[in-house]
Write a protein that holds these residues in place. Sequence first.
Motif, PDB file in Angstrom:
ATOM      1  N   GLN A 285      42.457  39.810  52.255  1.00 30.78           N
ATOM      2  CA  GLN A 285      42.942  38.748  51.376  1.00 30.78           C
ATOM      3  C   GLN A 285      44.445  38.903  51.177  1.00 30.78           C
ATOM      4  O   GLN A 285      44.926  39.978  50.823  1.00 30.78           O
ATOM      5  CB  GLN A 285      42.236  38.791  50.021  1.00 30.78           C
ATOM      6  CG  GLN A 285      42.487  37.571  49.147  1.00 30.78           C
ATOM      7  CD  GLN A 285      41.669  37.607  47.873  1.00 30.78           C
ATOM      8  OE1 GLN A 285      41.427  38.678  47.315  1.00 30.78           O
ATOM      9  NE2 GLN A 285      41.224  36.448  47.406  1.00 30.78           N
TER      10      GLN A 285
ATOM     11  N   GLY B 258      45.696  34.460  48.062  1.00 35.17           N
ATOM     12  CA  GLY B 258      44.263  34.340  47.822  1.00 35.17           C
ATOM     13  C   GLY B 258      43.467  33.895  49.031  1.00 35.17           C
ATOM     14  O   GLY B 258      42.242  33.742  48.936  1.00 35.17           O
TER      15      GLY B 258
ATOM     16  N   SER C 159      44.694  43.559  40.753  1.00 31.25           N
ATOM     17  CA  SER C 159      44.562  42.238  41.364  1.00 31.25           C
ATOM     18  C   SER C 159      45.914  41.601  41.648  1.00 31.25           C
ATOM     19  O   SER C 159      45.965  40.471  42.139  1.00 31.25           O
ATOM     20  CB  SER C 159      43.751  41.319  40.434  1.00 31.25           C
ATOM     21  OG  SER C 159      44.397  41.197  39.175  1.00 31.25           O
TER      22      SER C 159
END
Length: 557
Positions: free
Chosen positions: A179, A183, A205
């Motif tokens: 990823q 995104g 993240s």
Amino acid sequence: LLRARVAFHHSGLDYGQRAGLIEPLAKAGQLRVVVATMGLAAGINFSMRSVLVTDRIYRSGERMHEVRPDELLQMFGRAGRRGMDKVGYIAVATGKPRLQEARPLRLKRTNQVDWPSILGVMQTAIESDQDPSEAARQLVRKLFSIQRIALGLAQFQGDGPPPPRAQPRIISQSVVEFQNPDGDWERLKSPRAVPLGRTFVRSGSAWKPALSNAQVLSGLKFGTLCRIDATTFGRQVPLARFGKDEREGEMVLNRWLLRGLRSHKSTQRQKWSRLGWKLDRLEKKILPLLPQITQGGTFLKWHEAKGMLYAVLSYETALTYAVLDSSDRGLINPEQREVVHETDMQLSGDEPGSPSRPQTAAAIWYSLGLVDRHICPTRRGILFSFFNYGEGLAIAAALEDKSYAIEDLVHDLANLRAGHRFDVHESSSGRLGAVCRAVYGLVSHPGYLYRGLPTTYGEGAAEILFQPGVRQGLMKVDNELRTGDIERVRLEWRSLLRHIAHAPDLNWDRWLDLKAAAREEITRFPKEPGLEDLPPLTPRQQQRHKSFLVFDERSLA
């Protein structure tokens, strides 16, 4: 072994070892024993006084091959070479090949028909409003052959019925994806060398510039971590202290710096002293060498503290290995997943397949989708005519799969000329082979396909070629794979990319994109070392060595 004047020679040795060491010593008569594979017998002009051939069978991938009589003659021909030795000996042993088994090769035409050339002539005839079948027949009549070469074009006269259409072929393959910061998921590729300045590291993240993370540079063993600005880290390294007397001079180099200068391959031949340095000489001599001995750090500014002179280093241009995404960003530790892709590779339009193997060349072309029922080359056939052997078949099959990213294909092309030695290292580049087999089945056509793959295809080469440490020679090799094999695959891959970049254009966006990607990759090629870069033999090594092997009764017993 070399001190005992014994050497070995095979394709796993790199270019410098073969052409810069073993072959010159053998030509100069400096070696007593050379243990070698068949490659030593062809193309290298030197003599060995005695020759022993130990076997006529050798393995290549899944198949066993027998040394031909003319190859055997070439190997025996190293004994007493004309103009170099007055006498030569052929050693024999029980069950080993002998001279009477060797003989010259009789010149005759091969049974293999040059498919790409004939299809290229047929396409040229179509572009000139001529009959492609007649153009092919005229070309075949001009070939050097006593026997008549039948292409099987007659069965296509009158647009006869096509062979049965093959059932849709579905290819399913497990693919690892990563990823990116946007995104989106992309196929995981081998890490590439990327400047740290455009590399990002994942923290939870969120993605942050790599140099904003203190841990990225914390593993370096010299200097201390420092801040260059509010968001960027660098390293501060001590270069020298100020001298205390006339003997030491204005500056004295730090010991770690002196060890680095003496041990680095680009500077170890120079004589380095700690004493008697001045600032202007230090800036001129030492600062340009800092990237080489500090793993890529470039000088940014001076810092003085407690009688010590420090250099603040920036690592913006230092290279690290990271995964490149579609936006050319280097990513460290991206999130990964494994997914299964299914692709319908059914032939469309006038490109039917055939489940059985036809016998004539034209029927084979038709079954492979290279010509249509009117015996006119298809888009796949035209692309195939740009290449030799089966490479064009694999490239055409990959381009027809629209889900196959061009940037992935550029790297996977390294498999096309790799051979069998890399198979155990395959992890992701096998998609090229899987697509090729899905399109053509498990058919074998001598010189072009073996069980659905080009005859020189070898999975796993792309993984090895682009993994960290290969270019620096740090990668561990096994009994099957050596540095010379990696060097050869890299050379073949670059040659194939140059071939693609200079191949004719075709009205197909995927082909044009591949050509553009090949041209872009070529601009990144470093300068290849040439023979002139190899060190010369010493005068003593250029004198022919005379030695004799003496056996006494005790050693024979």
